[in-house]
Motif scaffolding. Sequence first.
Motif, PDB file in Angstrom:
ATOM      1  N   LYS A  27      -6.247 -21.692  -9.314  1.00  0.00           N
ATOM      2  CA  LYS A  27      -5.891 -22.208  -7.992  1.00  0.00           C
ATOM      3  C   LYS A  27      -4.371 -22.172  -7.868  1.00  0.00           C
ATOM      4  O   LYS A  27      -3.658 -22.673  -8.736  1.00  0.00           O
ATOM      5  N   THR A  28      -3.887 -21.562  -6.816  1.00  0.00           N
ATOM      6  CA  THR A  28      -2.462 -21.589  -6.508  1.00  0.00           C
ATOM      7  C   THR A  28      -2.262 -22.609  -5.400  1.00  0.00           C
ATOM      8  O   THR A  28      -2.856 -22.489  -4.332  1.00  0.00           O
ATOM      9  N   CYS A  29      -1.448 -23.610  -5.672  1.00  0.00           N
ATOM     10  CA  CYS A  29      -1.391 -24.776  -4.791  1.00  0.00           C
ATOM     11  C   CYS A  29      -0.049 -24.882  -4.081  1.00  0.00           C
ATOM     12  O   CYS A  29       0.980 -24.432  -4.583  1.00  0.00           O
ATOM     13  N   GLY A  30      -0.087 -25.487  -2.897  1.00  0.00           N
ATOM     14  CA  GLY A  30       1.129 -25.734  -2.149  1.00  0.00           C
ATOM     15  C   GLY A  30       1.681 -24.518  -1.453  1.00  0.00           C
ATOM     16  O   GLY A  30       2.886 -24.413  -1.226  1.00  0.00           O
ATOM     17  N   LEU A  31       0.806 -23.585  -1.074  1.00  0.00           N
ATOM     18  CA  LEU A  31       1.263 -22.378  -0.383  1.00  0.00           C
ATOM     19  C   LEU A  31       1.584 -22.703   1.076  1.00  0.00           C
ATOM     20  O   LEU A  31       0.931 -23.525   1.706  1.00  0.00           O
ATOM     21  N   SER A  32       2.599 -22.005   1.609  1.00  0.00           N
ATOM     22  CA  SER A  32       3.032 -22.344   2.966  1.00  0.00           C
ATOM     23  C   SER A  32       3.463 -21.145   3.802  1.00  0.00           C
ATOM     24  O   SER A  32       3.908 -21.328   4.943  1.00  0.00           O
ATOM     25  N   THR A  33       3.338 -19.935   3.259  1.00  0.00           N
ATOM     26  CA  THR A  33       3.722 -18.741   4.022  1.00  0.00           C
ATOM     27  C   THR A  33       2.635 -17.681   3.918  1.00  0.00           C
ATOM     28  O   THR A  33       1.888 -17.636   2.929  1.00  0.00           O
ATOM     29  N   PRO A  34       2.555 -16.806   4.909  1.00  0.00           N
ATOM     30  CA  PRO A  34       1.564 -15.724   4.839  1.00  0.00           C
ATOM     31  C   PRO A  34       1.744 -14.851   3.599  1.00  0.00           C
ATOM     32  O   PRO A  34       0.761 -14.415   2.991  1.00  0.00           O
ATOM     33  N   GLU A  35       3.004 -14.578   3.228  1.00  0.00           N
ATOM     34  CA  GLU A  35       3.267 -13.694   2.099  1.00  0.00           C
ATOM     35  C   GLU A  35       2.726 -14.263   0.786  1.00  0.00           C
ATOM     36  O   GLU A  35       2.165 -13.525  -0.038  1.00  0.00           O
ATOM     37  N   THR A  36       2.890 -15.573   0.600  1.00  0.00           N
ATOM     38  CA  THR A  36       2.413 -16.169  -0.651  1.00  0.00           C
ATOM     39  C   THR A  36       0.890 -16.310  -0.658  1.00  0.00           C
ATOM     40  O   THR A  36       0.259 -16.159  -1.704  1.00  0.00           O
ATOM     41  N   VAL A  37       0.314 -16.585   0.486  1.00  0.00           N
ATOM     42  CA  VAL A  37      -1.154 -16.613   0.573  1.00  0.00           C
ATOM     43  C   VAL A  37      -1.711 -15.229   0.248  1.00  0.00           C
ATOM     44  O   VAL A  37      -2.663 -15.092  -0.537  1.00  0.00           O
ATOM     45  N   ASP A  38      -1.122 -14.196   0.818  1.00  0.00           N
ATOM     46  CA  ASP A  38      -1.585 -12.837   0.552  1.00  0.00           C
ATOM     47  C   ASP A  38      -1.418 -12.467  -0.920  1.00  0.00           C
ATOM     48  O   ASP A  38      -2.279 -11.787  -1.505  1.00  0.00           O
ATOM     49  N   ALA A  39      -0.313 -12.913  -1.532  1.00  0.00           N
ATOM     50  CA  ALA A  39      -0.089 -12.620  -2.950  1.00  0.00           C
ATOM     51  C   ALA A  39      -1.131 -13.303  -3.819  1.00  0.00           C
ATOM     52  O   ALA A  39      -1.631 -12.720  -4.795  1.00  0.00           O
ATOM     53  N   ALA A  40      -1.481 -14.527  -3.481  1.00  0.00           N
ATOM     54  CA  ALA A  40      -2.491 -15.248  -4.251  1.00  0.00           C
ATOM     55  C   ALA A  40      -3.851 -14.573  -4.131  1.00  0.00           C
ATOM     56  O   ALA A  40      -4.569 -14.398  -5.126  1.00  0.00           O
ATOM     57  N   ILE A  41      -4.197 -14.187  -2.929  1.00  0.00           N
ATOM     58  CA  ILE A  41      -5.485 -13.515  -2.721  1.00  0.00           C
ATOM     59  C   ILE A  41      -5.499 -12.169  -3.440  1.00  0.00           C
ATOM     60  O   ILE A  41      -6.446 -11.834  -4.156  1.00  0.00           O
TER      61      ILE A  41
ATOM     62  N   HIS B 159      -8.995 -20.128  -5.784  1.00  0.00           N
ATOM     63  CA  HIS B 159      -8.778 -21.227  -4.863  1.00  0.00           C
ATOM     64  C   HIS B 159      -7.320 -21.210  -4.391  1.00  0.00           C
ATOM     65  O   HIS B 159      -6.421 -20.866  -5.160  1.00  0.00           O
ATOM     66  N   ILE B 160      -7.115 -21.635  -3.151  1.00  0.00           N
ATOM     67  CA  ILE B 160      -5.776 -21.798  -2.588  1.00  0.00           C
ATOM     68  C   ILE B 160      -5.639 -23.225  -2.097  1.00  0.00           C
ATOM     69  O   ILE B 160      -6.532 -23.747  -1.419  1.00  0.00           O
ATOM     70  N   GLY B 161      -4.526 -23.857  -2.475  1.00  0.00           N
ATOM     71  CA  GLY B 161      -4.323 -25.253  -2.112  1.00  0.00           C
ATOM     72  C   GLY B 161      -3.323 -25.422  -0.979  1.00  0.00           C
ATOM     73  O   GLY B 161      -2.217 -24.865  -1.022  1.00  0.00           O
ATOM     74  N   PHE B 162      -3.712 -26.211   0.026  1.00  0.00           N
ATOM     75  CA  PHE B 162      -2.848 -26.572   1.142  1.00  0.00           C
ATOM     76  C   PHE B 162      -2.575 -28.074   1.059  1.00  0.00           C
ATOM     77  O   PHE B 162      -3.511 -28.880   0.987  1.00  0.00           O
ATOM     78  N   VAL B 163      -1.310 -28.451   1.086  1.00  0.00           N
ATOM     79  CA  VAL B 163      -0.922 -29.847   0.893  1.00  0.00           C
ATOM     80  C   VAL B 163      -0.751 -30.559   2.228  1.00  0.00           C
ATOM     81  O   VAL B 163      -0.042 -30.071   3.123  1.00  0.00           O
TER      82      VAL B 163
END
Length: 216
Positions: A11-25, A31-35
């Motif tokens: 799980k990569t947590c605390g993502l806040s930009t499209p670029e980092t979400v895309d990198a995690a996927i 799992h992706i964590g939104f705070v």
Amino acid sequence: MRPRSSKTTAKTCGLSTPETVDAAIGGGASHIGFVFFPRSPRNLSFDQAAGLAVRVPSHVKRVGVFVDPDDALIEQAIGAARLDAVQLHKTAPDRIAHLRSAFHTEIWAAIAVKTRADLDAAHHYAGVAERILYDAKTPEGALPGGMGVRFDWTLLDGFRHPLPWALSGGLHTDNVGEAIRRTGASLVDASSGLETEPGVKSVDKITSFLQAVAAS
């Protein structure tokens, strides 16, 4: 070294930009964590969360991270970010039971760990949560997570986990392989270890972290 029954996911947590979400996927995060916690540098508005959530495919689970939230915050966040699970810090078992009943969503209960005795709190969440997240206990007054603090992984030796569990607290590319081998964790969770500064995630760090998990 602890045995694992299957490949470890992340799980990569605390993502806040499209670029980092895309990198995690793209890197294979499960799992992706939104705070959703105003004191955190990773806190998202509902509009931000909604914009990021639409980028997440169905095979990657969206997890909302909260600190003893009220019902209204949970309800709005679930709707905006289309959350698959709710991760709760500093939230009592009876309160978690209420939230689980009210929102019919998967619940992760975070346990702050510094000593072996801290692990015993996990047993109070059997029957009211689906997963335990073992995180490092932070200093009084500090944020409950995302501080880059780790706990002594040997504390988990021989512990009878009451629920499926994940390992968090100070994980990054250089230590996650050791953490997996030492604890047998089937799910690892990183936040500050993927950043260049608090709240600013690095695409390169996300990518290398997920490569390290895959190689473990």
